[in-house]
Write a protein that holds these residues in place. Sequence first.
Motif, PDB file in Angstrom:
ATOM      1  N   TYR A  71      69.829  11.573 -71.236  1.00  0.00           N
ATOM      2  CA  TYR A  71      70.824  10.992 -70.108  1.00  0.00           C
ATOM      3  C   TYR A  71      70.374  11.407 -68.880  1.00  0.00           C
ATOM      4  CZ  TYR A  71      73.381  10.077 -74.305  1.00  0.00           C
ATOM      5  OH  TYR A  71      73.555   9.742 -75.583  1.00  0.00           O
ATOM      6  N   PHE A  72      69.624  12.516 -68.482  1.00  0.00           N
ATOM      7  CA  PHE A  72      69.351  12.808 -67.478  1.00  0.00           C
ATOM      8  C   PHE A  72      67.846  13.282 -67.244  1.00  0.00           C
ATOM      9  CE2 PHE A  72      73.558  14.403 -68.644  1.00  0.00           C
ATOM     10  CZ  PHE A  72      74.283  13.956 -67.514  1.00  0.00           C
ATOM     11  N   GLY A  73      67.210  13.118 -66.058  1.00  0.00           N
ATOM     12  CA  GLY A  73      65.941  13.149 -65.771  1.00  0.00           C
ATOM     13  C   GLY A  73      65.204  11.905 -65.410  1.00  0.00           C
ATOM     14  N   GLU A  74      63.797  11.945 -65.300  1.00  0.00           N
ATOM     15  CA  GLU A  74      63.176  10.977 -64.667  1.00  0.00           C
ATOM     16  C   GLU A  74      63.250   9.612 -65.749  1.00  0.00           C
ATOM     17  OE1 GLU A  74      58.643   9.620 -63.025  1.00  0.00           O
ATOM     18  OE2 GLU A  74      59.189  11.794 -63.834  1.00  0.00           O
ATOM     19  N   GLY A  75      63.547   8.419 -65.148  1.00  0.00           N
ATOM     20  CA  GLY A  75      63.789   7.247 -65.817  1.00  0.00           C
ATOM     21  C   GLY A  75      64.999   7.140 -66.617  1.00  0.00           C
ATOM     22  N   LYS A  76      65.904   7.951 -66.685  1.00  0.00           N
ATOM     23  CA  LYS A  76      66.955   8.070 -67.298  1.00  0.00           C
ATOM     24  C   LYS A  76      68.110   7.864 -66.363  1.00  0.00           C
ATOM     25  CE  LYS A  76      64.886   9.239 -70.916  1.00  0.00           C
ATOM     26  NZ  LYS A  76      64.512   8.352 -72.148  1.00  0.00           N
TER      27      LYS A  76
END
Length: 341
Positions: free
Chosen positions: A80-85
């Motif tokens: 759910y968190f980070g690049e592309g999320k």
Amino acid sequence: MEIAFIPSPSRGVIHLGPVPLRGYAFCIIIGVFVAVWLGGRRWAARGGQRTTVADIAVWAVPFGLVGGRLYHVITSYELYFGEGKHWVNAFKIWEGGLGIWGAIALGALGAWIGCRRRGISLPAYADAVAPGIALAQAIGRWGNWFNQELYGRPTDLPWALKIDAAHRPANSLDAATYHPTFLYESLWCVGVAVLVIWADRRFKLGHGRAFALYVATYTVGRFWIEYLRVDDAHHILGLRLNDWTSIIVFVGAVVYMIVSARLRPGREENVEPAPVAAAAAEPEGKAGKADLTKAEAKDGAEAKDGAKTPADKSEETDEADGADESEEAGATARAESAKNG
């Protein structure tokens, strides 16, 4: 060659107009109803009010859902968190993702609040609902079947679960069938519920020990089932995070049962003060009604006497005096007759 397998649903949601009906949500809802129903029967059997379990569930269930989602999001934050999320997806609980550990922990907090408001013991309440929680988990696991998630390693066993290509792991796209870990856990939870009910009847478990037995036996099954799963998870010393959680929780539950049995053996006599107070007040109420009836009868008699006029009372006195004089005259006549005879 595939001889037999368990098919997966082609889709996990049916749209009734603009309203989506999701299999995952239905499984959770049905599980909650079963848990409340069975918990209410067990609570009433121990002397409490059957509606108490539902009243406290109003607190426990929302807390449990939030706790289960929080545990899942925290332990699988990379989804759910980070690049592309997109972090908004963390709130889409209908897409799956509830951690039982968080659900039990925060659900217990909600239950504690409800118990405090009703003035009852949380351990006694936990003992009553423990088998129902296990059955709720057994039903809820079928939600994973609708979502085609949380399955195990590839296998060609006759009871293997067929997974569509869109839901397969990237490293085993050529494998079509996998261990149905949702089914393993569902059957295990049914067995846990039966075991807790039997042990509670046989040994009269109290003070939270029936709940601790549920926790201990569930974690044993969760350990080996978790070992079969292939979904992404954090590993510590070669074991999945949930395996370590199962070990720690199992040890805690066993220690609690041992210590609790020594410090507070037996079972609680009264689980809810309200029914006990009502039962104690009932005989007093009946006695009060009887005394009131007697007093009313006495007052009625006195009122009847008081309703007579002085003339009536004078006539009654004259009649009594006349009867006495007649009786004396009769006695004198009998005496004279005997003398002449």
